[in-house]
Design a protein around this motif. Structure first.
Motif, PDB file in Angstrom:
ATOM      1  N   THR A 186       0.847  -1.054   0.286  1.00  0.00           N
ATOM      2  CA  THR A 186      -0.036  -0.105  -0.386  1.00  0.00           C
ATOM      3  C   THR A 186       1.019   1.812   0.179  1.00  0.00           C
ATOM      4  N   ALA A 187       1.805   1.222   0.860  1.00  0.00           N
ATOM      5  CA  ALA A 187       2.803   2.654   0.811  1.00  0.00           C
ATOM      6  C   ALA A 187       3.190   2.772  -0.737  1.00  0.00           C
ATOM      7  N   PHE A 188       4.160   1.670  -0.745  1.00  0.00           N
ATOM      8  CA  PHE A 188       4.669   1.389  -2.358  1.00  0.00           C
ATOM      9  C   PHE A 188       3.059   2.762  -3.428  1.00  0.00           C
ATOM     10  N   VAL A 189       2.199   1.395  -3.506  1.00  0.00           N
ATOM     11  CA  VAL A 189       1.413   2.788  -4.557  1.00  0.00           C
ATOM     12  C   VAL A 189       0.753   3.483  -3.453  1.00  0.00           C
ATOM     13  N   ALA A 190       0.959   3.710  -3.018  1.00  0.00           N
ATOM     14  CA  ALA A 190       0.679   6.164  -2.695  1.00  0.00           C
ATOM     15  C   ALA A 190       2.022   6.721  -3.220  1.00  0.00           C
ATOM     16  N   ARG A 191       2.919   5.935  -2.848  1.00  0.00           N
ATOM     17  CA  ARG A 191       4.120   6.532  -2.973  1.00  0.00           C
ATOM     18  C   ARG A 191       4.711   6.539  -4.786  1.00  0.00           C
ATOM     19  N   ALA A 192       3.681   6.146  -5.401  1.00  0.00           N
ATOM     20  CA  ALA A 192       4.206   5.787  -6.609  1.00  0.00           C
ATOM     21  C   ALA A 192       3.064   7.438  -7.776  1.00  0.00           C
ATOM     22  N   LYS A 193       4.449   7.734  -8.588  1.00  0.00           N
ATOM     23  CA  LYS A 193       3.851   8.127  -9.903  1.00  0.00           C
ATOM     24  C   LYS A 193       2.220   8.511 -10.223  1.00  0.00           C
ATOM     25  N   PRO A 194       1.158   9.422  -9.869  1.00  0.00           N
ATOM     26  CA  PRO A 194      -0.453   9.502 -10.687  1.00  0.00           C
ATOM     27  C   PRO A 194      -0.792   9.054 -12.152  1.00  0.00           C
ATOM     28  N   LEU A 214      -1.641   0.303  -9.846  1.00  0.00           N
ATOM     29  CA  LEU A 214      -3.103   0.218  -9.298  1.00  0.00           C
ATOM     30  C   LEU A 214      -2.761  -0.756  -8.253  1.00  0.00           C
ATOM     31  N   MET A 215      -3.886  -0.987  -7.221  1.00  0.00           N
ATOM     32  CA  MET A 215      -3.458  -1.828  -6.219  1.00  0.00           C
ATOM     33  C   MET A 215      -4.712  -2.702  -6.104  1.00  0.00           C
ATOM     34  N   VAL A 216      -5.106  -3.159  -5.618  1.00  0.00           N
ATOM     35  CA  VAL A 216      -6.768  -4.291  -5.338  1.00  0.00           C
ATOM     36  C   VAL A 216      -5.703  -4.284  -3.597  1.00  0.00           C
ATOM     37  N   ALA A 217      -6.938  -3.783  -2.906  1.00  0.00           N
ATOM     38  CA  ALA A 217      -6.513  -3.823  -1.447  1.00  0.00           C
ATOM     39  C   ALA A 217      -8.277  -4.974  -0.601  1.00  0.00           C
ATOM     40  N   SER A 218      -7.368  -4.851   0.813  1.00  0.00           N
ATOM     41  CA  SER A 218      -8.503  -5.529   1.250  1.00  0.00           C
ATOM     42  C   SER A 218      -9.030  -4.650   2.660  1.00  0.00           C
ATOM     43  N   THR A 219     -10.034  -5.059   3.342  1.00  0.00           N
ATOM     44  CA  THR A 219     -10.282  -4.510   4.299  1.00  0.00           C
ATOM     45  C   THR A 219      -9.757  -4.218   5.029  1.00  0.00           C
ATOM     46  N   SER A 220      -8.497  -4.711   5.026  1.00  0.00           N
ATOM     47  CA  SER A 220      -7.047  -4.088   6.116  1.00  0.00           C
ATOM     48  C   SER A 220      -6.827  -2.548   5.869  1.00  0.00           C
ATOM     49  N   ASP A 271      -1.627   8.150   3.883  1.00  0.00           N
ATOM     50  CA  ASP A 271      -3.007   7.941   4.558  1.00  0.00           C
ATOM     51  C   ASP A 271      -3.819   7.262   3.694  1.00  0.00           C
ATOM     52  N   VAL A 272      -4.632   6.463   3.971  1.00  0.00           N
ATOM     53  CA  VAL A 272      -5.143   6.099   3.277  1.00  0.00           C
ATOM     54  C   VAL A 272      -6.336   6.380   2.244  1.00  0.00           C
ATOM     55  N   LEU A 273      -6.697   7.978   3.303  1.00  0.00           N
ATOM     56  CA  LEU A 273      -8.184   8.708   2.606  1.00  0.00           C
ATOM     57  C   LEU A 273      -7.888   9.895   1.121  1.00  0.00           C
ATOM     58  N   LYS A 274      -5.826   9.700   1.339  1.00  0.00           N
ATOM     59  CA  LYS A 274      -5.769  10.788   0.614  1.00  0.00           C
ATOM     60  C   LYS A 274      -5.030   9.986  -1.210  1.00  0.00           C
ATOM     61  N   MET A 275      -5.281   8.446  -0.916  1.00  0.00           N
ATOM     62  CA  MET A 275      -5.342   7.878  -1.747  1.00  0.00           C
ATOM     63  C   MET A 275      -6.907   7.477  -2.647  1.00  0.00           C
ATOM     64  N   GLN A 276      -6.311   7.447  -4.442  1.00  0.00           N
ATOM     65  CA  GLN A 276      -7.320   7.708  -5.142  1.00  0.00           C
ATOM     66  C   GLN A 276      -8.793   6.599  -4.745  1.00  0.00           C
ATOM     67  N   SER A 277      -9.686   6.202  -4.483  1.00  0.00           N
ATOM     68  CA  SER A 277     -10.403   4.928  -4.330  1.00  0.00           C
ATOM     69  C   SER A 277     -10.618   5.017  -5.685  1.00  0.00           C
ATOM     70  N   PRO A 328      -2.287   5.781  -6.112  1.00  0.00           N
ATOM     71  CA  PRO A 328      -1.956   7.234  -5.613  1.00  0.00           C
ATOM     72  C   PRO A 328      -2.707   8.124  -6.153  1.00  0.00           C
ATOM     73  N   GLY A 329      -3.092   9.442  -5.011  1.00  0.00           N
ATOM     74  CA  GLY A 329      -4.118  10.805  -5.293  1.00  0.00           C
ATOM     75  C   GLY A 329      -2.961  11.044  -5.970  1.00  0.00           C
ATOM     76  N   GLY A 330      -4.099  11.921  -6.904  1.00  0.00           N
ATOM     77  CA  GLY A 330      -3.559  13.193  -7.484  1.00  0.00           C
ATOM     78  C   GLY A 330      -4.054  12.422  -8.930  1.00  0.00           C
ATOM     79  N   THR A 331      -4.523  10.656  -9.152  1.00  0.00           N
ATOM     80  CA  THR A 331      -4.298  10.353 -10.606  1.00  0.00           C
ATOM     81  C   THR A 331      -5.453  11.133 -11.407  1.00  0.00           C
TER      82      THR A 331
END
Length: 327
Positions: free
Chosen positions: A82-90, A95-101, A115-121, A261-264
């Protein structure tokens, strides 16, 4: 020269700088032709999330006519990937498939680099059913008998999970707390070892493990499926009750979704969301998911953003209620 005319070169310079920066916040006209897209799965190969990630990668690849590479980046209950995707270029290539975790981690870890809320859902893929599965030698035949057993003073019932703070851990801790039981948590490095040790009798049960990860053992008689930890029964096995039918208010429904990543760029988000929703509406995809214990969901990126925020709040409350200390 008057001040008005002196300001014009500065205004022109600002406009030129803004124009030069514009491509950074808009989709590249060649997307997705420049390079393969990476679908990160922040868990080991072979599990439910890996299954979902590879299914979506195939669907996206077919629709976009571009290679979609699945990359497993496991560790720390999904936090490394998750941290890797959050830092990736938007730029639409990660992309990332994530669970409830992903919404549990902020309450179970003292510090996170994202911060999950700053990522792009992007899109909610579906709900999957967690299993309450016991070693066949445990003297219980149903959920009621199981609850009676763990409530007995001095009972020494051990349940396993994929690790401290994992969804399975919290599913078991929530059940134990609500039932006023005497279960002991045994953390493992992944859900598979917990299932294996349940079969061998090293521990008594696994609770919250995805149904797809235990159903073959249930069919083989190596595990006994007592109930589901989800809110609703599974249409694939309607005769199997939920734990909540015997323990009112219990709900440990799990889900899967796609993040970026946020900002996509919004046009890329819209395109990918449309493809995922179209895929989830295909009869063959729905059937494939359901056979794996997953009920297809779908919906807009905006809806998934609101859902992520609400689930973050819900699981934060659960962690606080059961008194789990962040590690």
């Amino acid at each position: 020269m008057t001040p008005m005319f002196q300001a014009r070169p500065l205004a022109l310079a600002v406009a030129l700088i803004a124009a030069a920066a514009a491509p950074a916040v808009h989709a590249d006209s060649d997307w997705p032709r420049q390079q393969p897209i990476t679908m990160v799965v922040p868990y080991p190969p072979g599990g439910t999330m890996d299954f979902i990630g590879r299914l979506l990668a195939r669907e996206l690849s077919d629709a976009l006519k571009q290679t979609v590479v699945v990359e497993n980046k496991a560790g720390a209950s999904g936090n490394i990937g998750t941290a890797f995707v959050a830092r990736a270029k938007p730029d639409g290539y990660t992309l990332m498939v994530a669970s409830t975790s992903i919404v549990i981690a902020p309450s179970t870890y003292k510090s996170l680099s994202y911060d999950v809320l700053k990522m792009q859902s992007l899109a909610r893929v579906g709900y999957f059913y967690g299993a309450l599965a016991v070693n066949p030698k445990l003297p219980v035949a149903n959920v009621k008998e199981f609850l009676d057993l763990i409530r007995k003073p001095g009972s020494d019932i051990k349940y396993g999970s994929a690790g401290i703070g994992s969804t399975a851990h919290l599913s078991g801790a929530l059940l134990n707390s609500m039932a006023h039981g005497n279960m002991t948590h045994v953390p493992y490095k992944g859900g598979a070892p917990a299932v294996v040790d349940t079969i061998s009798g090293q521990i008594d049960l696994t609770v919250g493990s995805p149904l797809v990860e235990v159903q073959s053992y249930v069919k083989a008689g190596q595990l006994r499926l007592l109930g589901l930890t989800s809110r609703n029964r599974s249409p694939a096995i309607p005769d199997v009750p939920t734990v909540g039918e015997f323990l009112p208010g219990y709900d440990s429904t799990q889900w899967a979704g796609v993040y970026m990543p946020g900002g996509t760029p919004p046009e890329i988000v819209a395109r990918l969301n449309q493809i995922i929703n179209a895929s989830l509406n295909k009869p063959d995809v729905k059937k494939t998911l359901l056979e794996a214990g997953i009920e297809a969901a779908g919906g807009s990126a905006e809806e998934f953003t609101r859902f992520t925020a609400s689930e973050l709040k819900r699981w934060t409350s659960i962690v606080q209620d059961i008194g789990l200390t962040p590690n």
